[in-house]
Design a protein around this motif. Structure first.
Motif, PDB file in Angstrom:
ATOM      1  N   LEU A  69       6.013  12.872   1.905  1.00  0.00           N
ATOM      2  CA  LEU A  69       5.192  12.017   2.757  1.00  0.00           C
ATOM      3  C   LEU A  69       4.169  11.245   1.924  1.00  0.00           C
ATOM      4  N   ASP A  70       3.528  11.901   0.981  1.00  0.00           N
ATOM      5  CA  ASP A  70       2.550  11.221   0.122  1.00  0.00           C
ATOM      6  C   ASP A  70       3.220  10.103  -0.677  1.00  0.00           C
ATOM      7  N   MET A  71       4.396  10.383  -1.208  1.00  0.00           N
ATOM      8  CA  MET A  71       5.120   9.371  -1.988  1.00  0.00           C
ATOM      9  C   MET A  71       5.525   8.195  -1.098  1.00  0.00           C
ATOM     10  N   GLU A  72       5.994   8.493   0.108  1.00  0.00           N
ATOM     11  CA  GLU A  72       6.418   7.433   1.016  1.00  0.00           C
ATOM     12  C   GLU A  72       5.239   6.578   1.470  1.00  0.00           C
ATOM     13  N   LEU A  73       4.103   7.186   1.715  1.00  0.00           N
ATOM     14  CA  LEU A  73       2.910   6.424   2.092  1.00  0.00           C
ATOM     15  C   LEU A  73       2.452   5.526   0.946  1.00  0.00           C
ATOM     16  N   GLU A  74       2.513   6.029  -0.256  1.00  0.00           N
ATOM     17  CA  GLU A  74       2.153   5.232  -1.427  1.00  0.00           C
ATOM     18  C   GLU A  74       3.093   4.029  -1.564  1.00  0.00           C
ATOM     19  N   GLN A  75       4.376   4.252  -1.355  1.00  0.00           N
ATOM     20  CA  GLN A  75       5.357   3.166  -1.436  1.00  0.00           C
ATOM     21  C   GLN A  75       5.154   2.153  -0.305  1.00  0.00           C
ATOM     22  N   ALA A  76       4.868   2.624   0.885  1.00  0.00           N
ATOM     23  CA  ALA A  76       4.611   1.723   2.016  1.00  0.00           C
ATOM     24  C   ALA A  76       3.380   0.871   1.741  1.00  0.00           C
ATOM     25  N   ASN A  77       2.335   1.485   1.212  1.00  0.00           N
ATOM     26  CA  ASN A  77       1.115   0.737   0.873  1.00  0.00           C
ATOM     27  C   ASN A  77       1.398  -0.328  -0.180  1.00  0.00           C
ATOM     28  N   LYS A  78       2.226  -0.004  -1.155  1.00  0.00           N
ATOM     29  CA  LYS A  78       2.599  -0.969  -2.191  1.00  0.00           C
ATOM     30  C   LYS A  78       3.347  -2.141  -1.571  1.00  0.00           C
ATOM     31  N   PHE A  79       4.270  -1.851  -0.640  1.00  0.00           N
ATOM     32  CA  PHE A  79       5.012  -2.938  -0.010  1.00  0.00           C
ATOM     33  C   PHE A  79       4.089  -3.814   0.843  1.00  0.00           C
ATOM     34  N   VAL A  80       3.222  -3.195   1.621  1.00  0.00           N
ATOM     35  CA  VAL A  80       2.296  -3.962   2.469  1.00  0.00           C
ATOM     36  C   VAL A  80       1.415  -4.855   1.608  1.00  0.00           C
ATOM     37  N   SER A  81       0.933  -4.330   0.503  1.00  0.00           N
ATOM     38  CA  SER A  81       0.108  -5.109  -0.412  1.00  0.00           C
ATOM     39  C   SER A  81       0.888  -6.310  -0.966  1.00  0.00           C
ATOM     40  N   THR A  82       2.135  -6.074  -1.353  1.00  0.00           N
ATOM     41  CA  THR A  82       2.978  -7.153  -1.878  1.00  0.00           C
ATOM     42  C   THR A  82       3.280  -8.167  -0.778  1.00  0.00           C
ATOM     43  N   PHE A  83       3.542  -7.696   0.429  1.00  0.00           N
ATOM     44  CA  PHE A  83       3.802  -8.577   1.574  1.00  0.00           C
ATOM     45  C   PHE A  83       2.607  -9.486   1.821  1.00  0.00           C
ATOM     46  N   GLU A  84       1.411  -8.906   1.868  1.00  0.00           N
ATOM     47  CA  GLU A  84       0.195  -9.692   2.108  1.00  0.00           C
ATOM     48  C   GLU A  84      -0.010 -10.764   1.040  1.00  0.00           C
ATOM     49  N   GLU A  85       0.372 -10.431  -0.177  1.00  0.00           N
ATOM     50  CA  GLU A  85       0.181 -11.341  -1.300  1.00  0.00           C
ATOM     51  C   GLU A  85       1.151 -12.518  -1.273  1.00  0.00           C
ATOM     52  N   HIS A  86       2.343 -12.331  -0.692  1.00  0.00           N
ATOM     53  CA  HIS A  86       3.400 -13.335  -0.802  1.00  0.00           C
ATOM     54  C   HIS A  86       3.842 -13.967   0.514  1.00  0.00           C
ATOM     55  N   VAL A  87       3.272 -13.553   1.629  1.00  0.00           N
ATOM     56  CA  VAL A  87       3.674 -14.104   2.928  1.00  0.00           C
ATOM     57  C   VAL A  87       2.458 -14.725   3.611  1.00  0.00           C
ATOM     58  N   ASP A  88       2.668 -15.924   4.152  1.00  0.00           N
ATOM     59  CA  ASP A  88       1.594 -16.643   4.843  1.00  0.00           C
ATOM     60  C   ASP A  88       1.567 -16.198   6.311  1.00  0.00           C
ATOM     61  N   VAL A  89       0.940 -15.052   6.541  1.00  0.00           N
ATOM     62  CA  VAL A  89       0.893 -14.461   7.877  1.00  0.00           C
ATOM     63  C   VAL A  89       0.137 -15.374   8.854  1.00  0.00           C
ATOM     64  N   ASP A  90      -0.914 -16.026   8.387  1.00  0.00           N
ATOM     65  CA  ASP A  90      -1.663 -16.945   9.258  1.00  0.00           C
ATOM     66  C   ASP A  90      -0.764 -18.068   9.787  1.00  0.00           C
TER      67      ASP A  90
END
Length: 99
Positions: A69-90
């Motif tokens: 679970l800790d590893m999966e949460l860390e990986q999910a956080n990494k993906f969310v961070s990368t998503f925020e950096e590369h996708v124009d959510v606004d």
């Protein structure tokens, strides 16, 4: 009546090579400009090496006694961070609102 497509998000793009993020960004952007003027490419997400083989890695590491679970949460956080950096959510929200 169907769902209106406002655009797309392209993911798991390598940083190098013919299908690199920058090459795809240029080609897909040109395609949308020429053939889909009412739609938009909202983002291009690179391959995230830390999570590319997460299923295999998590199974292997779990057998060593690590907390999956800790590893999966860390990986999910990494993906969310990368998503925020590369996708124009606004822009996605604005396009949905304007439609």
């Amino acid at each position: 009546v169907g769902v209106t497509v406002l655009g797309g998000i392209f993911n798991r793009l390598p940083l190098d090579g013919y299908y690199s993020l920058e090459n795809c960004k240029a080609a897909v952007g040109s395609y949308f400009d020429q053939f889909k003027p009412g739609q938009k490419a909202f983002g291009f997400i690179p391959e995230v090496p830390e999570i590319a083989k997460s299923r295999e890695k998590n199974t292997e590491e779990n057998s060593d006694g690590n907390n999956v679970l800790d590893m999966e949460l860390e990986q999910a956080n990494k993906f969310v961070s990368t998503f925020e950096e590369h996708v124009d959510v606004d822009s996605i929200i604005k396009a949905a609102r304007d439609h």
